[in-house]
Design a protein around this motif. Structure first.
Motif, PDB file in Angstrom:
ATOM      1  N   VAL A  11      40.718  36.594  31.182  1.00 23.70           N
ATOM      2  CA  VAL A  11      39.435  37.196  31.515  1.00 23.70           C
ATOM      3  C   VAL A  11      38.411  36.068  31.605  1.00 23.70           C
ATOM      4  O   VAL A  11      38.248  35.299  30.650  1.00 23.70           O
ATOM      5  CB  VAL A  11      39.000  38.225  30.454  1.00 23.70           C
ATOM      6  CG1 VAL A  11      37.624  38.790  30.801  1.00 23.70           C
ATOM      7  CG2 VAL A  11      40.033  39.347  30.346  1.00 23.70           C
ATOM      8  N   ALA A  21      36.845  44.633  29.053  1.00 25.23           N
ATOM      9  CA  ALA A  21      38.189  44.487  29.604  1.00 25.23           C
ATOM     10  C   ALA A  21      39.135  43.889  28.569  1.00 25.23           C
ATOM     11  O   ALA A  21      40.280  44.346  28.414  1.00 25.23           O
ATOM     12  CB  ALA A  21      38.142  43.612  30.859  1.00 25.23           C
ATOM     13  N   ILE A 247      41.124  38.781  35.433  1.00 24.00           N
ATOM     14  CA  ILE A 247      39.942  39.626  35.656  1.00 24.00           C
ATOM     15  C   ILE A 247      38.726  38.709  35.602  1.00 24.00           C
ATOM     16  O   ILE A 247      38.440  38.120  34.555  1.00 24.00           O
ATOM     17  CB  ILE A 247      39.813  40.745  34.616  1.00 24.00           C
ATOM     18  CG1 ILE A 247      41.014  41.693  34.685  1.00 24.00           C
ATOM     19  CG2 ILE A 247      38.526  41.535  34.843  1.00 24.00           C
ATOM     20  CD1 ILE A 247      40.973  42.808  33.635  1.00 24.00           C
ATOM     21  N   SER A 388      36.903  47.043  42.173  1.00 31.34           N
ATOM     22  CA  SER A 388      37.482  46.215  41.112  1.00 31.34           C
ATOM     23  C   SER A 388      38.702  45.446  41.607  1.00 31.34           C
ATOM     24  O   SER A 388      38.906  44.282  41.255  1.00 31.34           O
ATOM     25  CB  SER A 388      37.877  47.077  39.915  1.00 31.34           C
ATOM     26  OG  SER A 388      36.741  47.563  39.241  1.00 31.34           O
ATOM     27  N   TRP A 397      41.375  40.854  39.751  1.00 30.96           N
ATOM     28  CA  TRP A 397      40.414  41.946  39.710  1.00 30.96           C
ATOM     29  C   TRP A 397      39.041  41.390  39.367  1.00 30.96           C
ATOM     30  O   TRP A 397      38.929  40.290  38.811  1.00 30.96           O
ATOM     31  CB  TRP A 397      40.818  42.996  38.661  1.00 30.96           C
ATOM     32  CG  TRP A 397      41.999  43.836  39.043  1.00 30.96           C
ATOM     33  CD1 TRP A 397      41.980  45.062  39.642  1.00 30.96           C
ATOM     34  CD2 TRP A 397      43.379  43.514  38.870  1.00 30.96           C
ATOM     35  NE1 TRP A 397      43.271  45.532  39.845  1.00 30.96           N
ATOM     36  CE2 TRP A 397      44.151  44.602  39.380  1.00 30.96           C
ATOM     37  CE3 TRP A 397      44.064  42.420  38.320  1.00 30.96           C
ATOM     38  CZ2 TRP A 397      45.531  44.611  39.363  1.00 30.96           C
ATOM     39  CZ3 TRP A 397      45.452  42.430  38.305  1.00 30.96           C
ATOM     40  CH2 TRP A 397      46.166  43.520  38.818  1.00 30.96           C
ATOM     41  N   ALA A 420      39.257  47.927  35.884  1.00 35.75           N
ATOM     42  CA  ALA A 420      40.085  46.734  36.076  1.00 35.75           C
ATOM     43  C   ALA A 420      41.193  46.666  35.032  1.00 35.75           C
ATOM     44  O   ALA A 420      42.351  46.368  35.351  1.00 35.75           O
ATOM     45  CB  ALA A 420      39.216  45.485  36.031  1.00 35.75           C
TER      46      ALA A 420
END
Length: 441
Positions: A11, A21, A247, A388, A397, A420
């Motif tokens: 992330v 997320a 992400i 997303s 994403w 996501a």
């Protein structure tokens, strides 16, 4: 980092979207690493602290009718807050203040509007929640204001309410339908959060860490490369990380800078086509408030805002007043930082004469980005917002306040992060090739 520097999901960014997320994915048993270029998590939701008070980055409010509350509850996030209700709320005209009407009776006795405009405003507010925004998504807000409101005084007040709900001051381009939806969300009220929004940041990070996510602050991702097993992240310190899925929750311009030109073309969007929502913000801590009866003022003739957030939320010493004043910036007008600061100071002089002598702390942010992209009429409202999933790049994403088909501000951040994370989990369940790893298209 784990010994192999290899994760199910990387992330990028530890703002509200990245934290959300990471919490979802880690709680679902995935190996998750979060990379944040700043010294601490939070992004625009971070709060600053001194001996007297806690400051958010400009005025923040958590919408009670938005999607954030359900997500926070699902993740077990604890917070306390209070709605800015009660007396002490005003409409601010150029040189005078009028009590903000809170119902039919107070509207009728108000001296702020002529009788015909009062009747029109009252009727419009009464039916606001039942208006179908669908036909207006591809029309700019100005078109709705002109078509549906007869009196100029009513139109000005409704435009002010629209600025308050969206932070946007772009009636020529922002989607009327999306704005109406946000007004309807705002009808349920908002919370000011005790301890500032850092409370939400800390709680989200704690949930993610307790579930196994690792956080790496002062750790910028400089480059993203597609590899056979997913993605390779090259960090500013020279380290390389492997992740099956990524992400990205950073600003679109930053994401673009991480990708080589060929991959950048496949993103499906260009940051140069997105129009951020921005505001000039004056944050203040006063040892005492000259006019404690004036706690909230919304500008009508000027795109201005004032609120004593500490009147409702616990933000430090009970003797210290934490105040946020702001000017909603029009993207079509030039912005002179000093002129805007002087305008906000004059606004403070009108509302709280004598405030300068009571100032303990002040911070001026001339052009704070509130959200990375306005919801535009040209794109059909939410239908035109970035999704997303990045269709042109597998296992990548995006999430943030500029992403997804629902919500604005923090609601958009949390909802797109949830979407996501769920997409990553679905991909893992349907395309698994080995324990803890995702298949790559």
């Amino acid at each position: 980092m784990n010994t192999q520097n290899q994760f199910d999901v990387a992330v990028i960014g530890a703002g509200l979207a990245g934290l959300t997320a990471a919490a979802y994915l880690a709680k679902s048993g995935r190996t998750v690493a979060v990379f944040e270029r700043a010294p601490q998590a939070g992004g625009r939701a971070a709060s600053t602290f001194d001996s007297e008070c806690r400051f958010n980055l400009g005025p923040h409010a958590l919408y009670r009718g938005g999607g954030s509350l359900e997500i926070l509850a699902e993740l077990g996030i604890r917070y306390h807050g209070a709605p800015p209700e009660g007396e002490g709320r005003f409409l601010g005209f150029e040189t005078e203040l009028h009590p903000l009407p809170t119902g039919p009776a107070s509207l009728l006795i108000s001296r702020a509007l002529p009788l015909a405009a009062k009747v029109e405003l009252g009727a419009l507010l009464a039916r606001l929640g039942s208006i179908d925004p669908t036909p207006w998504h591809s029309d700019p807000l100005r078109a709705w204001l002109d078509a549906e409101i007869k009196h100029s005084e009513t139109r000005k007040i409704m435009a002010a309410f629209c600025r308050l709900a969206t932070y946007g001051n772009n009636t020529a381009e922002q989607s009327a339908g999306a704005t109406l939806q946000q007004l309807q969300v705002g009808g349920a009220g908002v919370y000011y959060i005790d301890g500032g929004w850092q409370t939400l940041v800390d709680e989200l990070q704690l949930v993610a860490v307790e579930a196994g996510a690792s956080f790496h602050d002062n750790c910028a991702v400089k480059r993203l490369d597609q590899v056979e097993t997913g993605w390779k992240l090259s960090l500013a310190d020279g380290a390389e990380i492997s992740a099956t899925a990524v992400i990205s929750t950073v600003a679109p311009k930053i994401l673009e800078s991480m990708l080589e030109p060929d991959l950048r073309k496949r993103l499906g969007f260009q940051s140069s086509n997105l129009k951020p929502v921005q505001a000039a913000c004056l944050d203040l801590a006063l040892r005492s408030v000259p006019r404690p009866d004036r706690r909230f003022v919304l500008g009508v003739d000027q795109p201005l805002y004032f609120s004593i957030h500490s009147a409702w939320a616990k933000l430090g010493s009970s003797q210290t007043a934490v105040i946020h004043a702001a000017k909603y910036l029009d993207p079509h007008e030039p912005h002179d930082a000093r002129n805007n600061e002087q305008e906000l100071e004059a606004w403070m002089d009108l509302i709280q004469p004598g405030w300068r002598a009571e100032t303990l702390h002040r911070r001026y942010m001339p052009q704070l980005t509130v959200t990375e992209a306005s919801v535009m009429a040209s794109g059909g409202g939410y239908a035109g917002r970035v999704a997303s999933s990045v269709e042109g790049l597998s296992n990548l994403w995006v999430a943030g306040d500029w992403v997804g088909s629902h919500g604005m501000l923090a609601d958009a951040s949390l909802l797109s992060a949830q979407a996501a994370a769920r997409a990553v989990l679905e991909c893992q369940e349907t395309r698994r090739v080995a324990p803890g790893r995702l298949a790559v298209a």
